[in-house]
Design an enzyme around this catalytic site. Structure first.
Site, short mmCIF file in Angstrom:
data_model
loop_
_atom_site.label_atom_id
_atom_site.label_comp_id
_atom_site.label_asym_id
_atom_site.label_seq_id
_atom_site.Cartn_x
_atom_site.Cartn_y
_atom_site.Cartn_z
N GLY A 14 -16.23 1.20 -15.49
CA GLY A 14 -14.88 0.65 -15.31
C GLY A 14 -14.72 -0.37 -14.20
O GLY A 14 -13.79 -0.28 -13.42
N THR A 15 -15.64 -1.34 -14.18
CA THR A 15 -15.45 -2.43 -13.22
C THR A 15 -15.74 -3.75 -13.91
O THR A 15 -16.65 -3.83 -14.74
CB THR A 15 -16.31 -2.28 -11.95
OG1 THR A 15 -16.28 -3.50 -11.19
CG2 THR A 15 -17.75 -1.92 -12.25
N TYR A 26 0.82 -1.22 0.00
CA TYR A 26 0.00 0.00 0.00
C TYR A 26 0.85 1.27 0.00
O TYR A 26 0.43 2.29 -0.55
CB TYR A 26 -1.04 -0.04 1.13
CG TYR A 26 -2.13 -1.02 0.79
CD1 TYR A 26 -3.05 -0.73 -0.22
CD2 TYR A 26 -2.20 -2.27 1.38
CE1 TYR A 26 -4.02 -1.65 -0.60
CE2 TYR A 26 -3.17 -3.20 1.01
CZ TYR A 26 -4.07 -2.87 0.02
OH TYR A 26 -5.02 -3.78 -0.37
N VAL A 68 -9.90 2.97 -4.08
CA VAL A 68 -9.36 3.49 -2.83
C VAL A 68 -8.59 4.79 -3.07
O VAL A 68 -8.09 5.41 -2.13
CB VAL A 68 -8.49 2.43 -2.11
CG1 VAL A 68 -9.35 1.23 -1.71
CG2 VAL A 68 -7.31 1.99 -2.95
N HIS A 125 -14.46 0.27 -0.53
CA HIS A 125 -13.30 -0.57 -0.19
C HIS A 125 -12.22 0.19 0.58
O HIS A 125 -11.08 -0.26 0.63
CB HIS A 125 -12.71 -1.20 -1.46
CG HIS A 125 -13.61 -2.21 -2.10
ND1 HIS A 125 -13.47 -2.65 -3.39
CD2 HIS A 125 -14.69 -2.86 -1.59
CE1 HIS A 125 -14.42 -3.54 -3.65
NE2 HIS A 125 -15.17 -3.69 -2.58
P1 OAD Z 1 -10.87 -4.79 -12.29
O1 OAD Z 1 -9.40 -4.66 -12.52
O2 OAD Z 1 -11.41 -6.13 -11.93
O3 OAD Z 1 -11.65 -4.30 -13.57
C1 OAD Z 1 -11.27 -3.13 -14.24
C2 OAD Z 1 -12.28 -2.83 -15.32
O4 OAD Z 1 -11.90 -1.57 -15.89
C3 OAD Z 1 -12.33 -3.85 -16.45
O5 OAD Z 1 -13.66 -4.21 -16.72
C4 OAD Z 1 -11.71 -3.09 -17.64
O6 OAD Z 1 -12.27 -3.44 -18.89
C5 OAD Z 1 -12.07 -1.66 -17.28
N1 OAD Z 1 -11.23 -0.61 -17.90
C6 OAD Z 1 -9.94 -0.68 -18.32
N2 OAD Z 1 -9.55 0.49 -18.85
C7 OAD Z 1 -10.61 1.35 -18.76
C8 OAD Z 1 -10.84 2.70 -19.13
N3 OAD Z 1 -9.90 3.44 -19.70
N4 OAD Z 1 -12.06 3.25 -18.88
C9 OAD Z 1 -13.05 2.49 -18.29
N5 OAD Z 1 -12.88 1.21 -17.93
C10 OAD Z 1 -11.69 0.63 -18.15
O7 OAD Z 1 -11.24 -3.68 -11.19
P2 OAD Z 1 -12.54 -3.57 -10.26
O8 OAD Z 1 -13.72 -4.19 -10.92
O9 OAD Z 1 -12.63 -2.17 -9.81
O10 OAD Z 1 -10.64 -4.45 -4.18
O11 OAD Z 1 -12.08 -4.48 -9.05
C11 OAD Z 1 -12.89 -4.58 -7.91
C12 OAD Z 1 -12.06 -4.77 -6.66
O12 OAD Z 1 -11.15 -5.84 -6.84
C13 OAD Z 1 -11.17 -3.59 -6.33
O13 OAD Z 1 -11.84 -2.57 -5.64
C14 OAD Z 1 -10.09 -4.22 -5.48
C15 OAD Z 1 -9.88 -5.50 -6.26
O14 OAD Z 1 -9.46 -6.58 -5.54
C16 OAD Z 1 -9.82 -4.47 -3.10
O15 OAD Z 1 -8.60 -4.44 -3.18
C17 OAD Z 1 -10.53 -4.52 -1.81
#
Ligand code: OAD
Length: 229
Positions: free
Chosen positions: A172-173, A54, A89, A105
């Site tokens: 973006g998730t 971190y 975060v 988170h």
């Molecule tokens: P992910 O890394 O799983 O997903 C990222 C998403 O962003 C994917 O669907 C990509 O296609 C998309 N992406 C990439 N580039 C982009 C752009 N320029 N614009 C928009 N979208 C884009 O991340 P999260 O779904 O946020 O938790 O992950 C969820 C949680 O898993 C996080 O909060 C973290 C992780 O473990 C903790 O650490 C507690």
């Protein structure tokens, strides 16, 4: 009365600011074993490693700036009541100027007392590095992050917001991590749902998918809302 826009953001929201996502190719979980650096068990096993992980994220964040997508969400506040629920975060929504940001988170630039989770401390930019020995206000501290295997205390207010939404937007998730991924199911029937992501996950029929990055997607969303609301 302004319409209520509830926006759920993930790591892709900050990708155009240069912050790594987690599950894309080259993402953080390809470089670090997630259960070592971001789980309650991992923290109990090797707190030093978790602090180091971190610390590195904080230094990356200090170099990053909000992107066009973050700024576009601030602009939407002129016409709508905007509420952001973020899995991120980082503090880029706040630095862009968004008023209502709920972190699911945790927050990278904060730590909390190991022995009292109600004691949360903002780190100063010149003192971002922590170790298991760091003491603030008489307490040893840990990252103010919701680790895997821990509950997400802000999920209840997040669900309430989604239930009140006139429009729900997901940006973006990968929709892999629960309970955040389940927020979609609390939208009232008939409420429009948008999903901005260049590589979108499977979503229910009827969701308007904008297959593009956050910056371009938020701009497109603003135009679509003007014509439909
Ligand atoms: P992910 O890394 O799983 O997903 C990222 C998403 O962003 C994917 O669907 C990509 O296609 C998309 N992406 C990439 N580039 C982009 C752009 N320029 N614009 C928009 N979208 C884009 O991340 P999260 O779904 O946020 O938790 O992950 C969820 C949680 O898993 C996080 O909060 C973290 C992780 O473990 C903790 O650490 C507690």
């Amino acid at each position: 009365m302004k319409k209520k826009l509830v926006i759920s953001t993930g790591a892709g929201m900050s990708a155009e600011s240069g912050i790594s996502t987690f599950r894309d190719a080259g993402g953080l979980w390809e470089q670090y074993p997630v259960m070592d650096v971001a789980s309650a068990d991992g923290f109990a096993r090797n707190p030093e490693l978790v602090h180091k992980f971190y610390n590195a994220r904080r230094h990356d964040l200090l170099k990053a700036e909000p992107n066009a997508g973050h700024r576009g969400l601030v602009d939407l506040e002129k016409d709508y009541d905007v509420y952001i629920i973020t899995q991120n975060v980082d503090d880029l929504h706040e630095r862009a100027g968004s008023k209502n940001v709920l972190h699911l988170h945790g927050e990278l630039m904060k730590v909390r007392a190991v022995d009292d989770e109600s004691k949360v401390y903002q780190l100063k930019p010149e003192a971002l590095d922590t170790t298991p020995e760091t003491v603030i206000d008489g307490h040893r501290v840990r990252p103010h992050i919701v680790f895997f295997q821990e509950a997400a205390p802000n999920i209840e207010p997040a669900i309430e917001l989604v239930q009140q939404a006139d429009v729900f937007v997901v940006i973006g998730t990968s929709l892999n991590v629960y309970p955040a991924a389940g927020l979609l199911h609390y939208v009232r029937p008939g409420v429009p749902v948008y999903y901005i992501d260049p590589n979108p996950a499977m979503v229910p029929a009827g969701v308007h998918v904008l297959k593009m990055g956050a910056g371009e997607g938020v701009e497109r969303l603003a135009r679509e809302l003007k014509t439909t609301l």
